[in-house]
Design a protein around this motif. Structure first.
Motif, PDB file in Angstrom:
ATOM      1  N   SER A   1      37.222  41.107  48.545  1.00 19.82           N
ATOM      2  CA  SER A   1      38.575  40.349  47.790  1.00 19.82           C
ATOM      3  C   SER A   1      39.597  40.981  47.083  1.00 19.82           C
ATOM      4  O   SER A   1      40.255  41.111  46.694  1.00 19.82           O
ATOM      5  CB  SER A   1      37.821  38.975  47.566  1.00 19.82           C
ATOM      6  OG  SER A   1      39.365  38.392  47.062  1.00 19.82           O
ATOM      7  N   ALA A   2      38.623  41.840  45.595  1.00 18.33           N
ATOM      8  CA  ALA A   2      38.893  42.274  44.450  1.00 18.33           C
ATOM      9  C   ALA A   2      39.541  43.600  45.218  1.00 18.33           C
ATOM     10  O   ALA A   2      41.146  44.290  44.763  1.00 18.33           O
ATOM     11  CB  ALA A   2      38.275  42.934  43.928  1.00 18.33           C
ATOM     12  N   LEU A   3      39.349  44.510  46.149  1.00 19.11           N
ATOM     13  CA  LEU A   3      40.068  45.616  46.863  1.00 19.11           C
ATOM     14  C   LEU A   3      41.244  45.043  47.352  1.00 19.11           C
ATOM     15  O   LEU A   3      41.939  45.812  47.585  1.00 19.11           O
ATOM     16  CB  LEU A   3      39.170  46.411  47.541  1.00 19.11           C
ATOM     17  CG  LEU A   3      38.032  47.165  47.190  1.00 19.11           C
ATOM     18  CD1 LEU A   3      36.683  47.493  48.377  1.00 19.11           C
ATOM     19  CD2 LEU A   3      38.420  47.943  46.370  1.00 19.11           C
ATOM     20  N   GLU A   4      41.293  44.072  48.301  1.00 22.80           N
ATOM     21  CA  GLU A   4      41.881  43.447  49.083  1.00 22.80           C
ATOM     22  C   GLU A   4      43.741  43.525  47.840  1.00 22.80           C
ATOM     23  O   GLU A   4      44.247  43.214  48.076  1.00 22.80           O
ATOM     24  CB  GLU A   4      42.031  42.356  49.773  1.00 22.80           C
ATOM     25  CG  GLU A   4      41.350  43.005  51.036  1.00 22.80           C
ATOM     26  CD  GLU A   4      40.249  42.075  52.160  1.00 22.80           C
ATOM     27  OE1 GLU A   4      40.934  41.007  51.703  1.00 22.80           O
ATOM     28  OE2 GLU A   4      39.956  41.926  52.722  1.00 22.80           O
ATOM     29  N   THR A   5      42.661  42.266  46.983  1.00 20.45           N
ATOM     30  CA  THR A   5      44.191  42.009  46.212  1.00 20.45           C
ATOM     31  C   THR A   5      44.834  42.900  45.220  1.00 20.45           C
ATOM     32  O   THR A   5      45.717  42.933  44.981  1.00 20.45           O
ATOM     33  CB  THR A   5      43.372  40.682  45.424  1.00 20.45           C
ATOM     34  OG1 THR A   5      42.700  39.489  45.865  1.00 20.45           O
ATOM     35  CG2 THR A   5      44.496  40.234  44.209  1.00 20.45           C
ATOM     36  N   GLY A   6      44.153  43.919  44.999  1.00 21.66           N
ATOM     37  CA  GLY A   6      44.906  45.264  43.859  1.00 21.66           C
ATOM     38  C   GLY A   6      45.371  45.806  44.803  1.00 21.66           C
ATOM     39  O   GLY A   6      46.026  46.536  44.291  1.00 21.66           O
ATOM     40  N   GLY A   7      45.420  45.633  46.472  1.00 19.59           N
ATOM     41  CA  GLY A   7      46.720  46.642  47.233  1.00 19.59           C
ATOM     42  C   GLY A   7      45.702  47.628  47.071  1.00 19.59           C
ATOM     43  O   GLY A   7      46.010  48.720  47.573  1.00 19.59           O
TER      44      GLY A   7
END
Length: 270
Positions: free
Chosen positions: A88-94
């Motif tokens: 989720s952190a990887l996706e949210t951070g683009g």
């Protein structure tokens, strides 16, 4: 790369990860229900992103530091939940779209329990999987011959603000007749196995010394345990040391022996 092809690769990656988990030792296989904590070392793999894959030590604030995205909190989570948090952190951070992440604890260090007293190997033990009192007792080598019949379990629930002490019969615990008494253990708990209660006997007995107190043991039986009276002693003359005054007083052969009792059988010429 088409979305359909990428989806197929993701499914293959996750399937391979599941097969690898099945091939791991039992301690690693059961780690999925283990809650990650500070000082644990985790291996993080990001599908098709080797530069983002890493091994990281969980910090005191329950987070791990990862390149590009910084700190991600995974403490208090099991492995699958930690993987989702990082994805989720990887996706949210683009950083990565549709991130596929696996997390595996490779060094357990955050949860410890003490097993003390009359056990084969007393000490501090790391919890690398969900465990019960009997599991830890076995890991510590079990109770020694000098151990008592009971153990004391001190439960320190995290965040509960209270400490509970429970006394358990070791044979009942290991016998499995009542599974409810074999309680789960967690970080900070303590198992203490005390020495068995003993009595002391000296004077005109054939084998003076220290002996284990069995439930319901009478003075007459205690005397027999010490080999009985010598030719110069008489059983009905046996004395017990008074714990209040320290003086020797007459004891009845039918009296029940208690832990710490001291008996003396004097010479009797008549």
């Amino acid at each position: 790369m088409t979305a359909k092809f990428r989806s197929t690769l993701l499914r293959m990656y996750l399937a391979v990860a599941a097969l690898v988990a099945c091939a791991l030792p039992v301690s690693a296989q059961t780690a999925s229900s283990y809650l990650i904590g500070p000082r644990d070392l985790v291996d993080i793999q990001v599908f098709q992103q080797p530069s983002l894959s890493a091994q990281a030590r969980v910090q005191s604030d329950q987070s791990v530091f990862l390149p590009v995205i910084g700190n991600v909190t995974i403490g208090g989570m099991d492995e699958p939940s930690a993987a989702r948090a990082i994805a989720s952190a990887l996706e949210t951070g683009g950083v990565v779209r549709d991130a596929a992440v696996t997390v595996r604890v490779i060094e357990f260090a955050s949860q410890r329990i003490s097993v003390l007293g009359y056990v084969g190997s007393p000490g501090s033990y790391i919890l690398d999987r969900p465990s019960t009192i009997s599991d830890l007792l076995a890991k510590a080598g079990g109770a020694t011959p000098d151990a008592g019949d009971k153990l004391v379990f001190t439960d320190r629930p995290v965040g509960a603000g209270k400490v509970e002490r429970v006394e358990l019969n070791i044979q009942d615990l290991l016998g499995g007749a009542d599974a409810s008494i074999d309680r789960p253990v967690s970080d900070g708990d303590t198992i203490f196995v005390p020495r068995a209660p003993v009595f002391y006997i000296y004077g005109e007995v054939r084998s003076p010394g220290t002996f284990r107190v069995e439930p319901g043991l009478t003075v007459e039986q205690a005397l027999a345990t010490a080999g009985g009276a010598t030719e110069l002693g008489k059983s009905n003359k046996i004395k017990r040391r008074d714990t209040q005054t320290g003086k020797l007083v007459s004891a009845e052969l039918t009296d029940i022996v208690k832990g710490g009792d001291v008996f003396f059988l004097p010479q009797s010429l008549f």
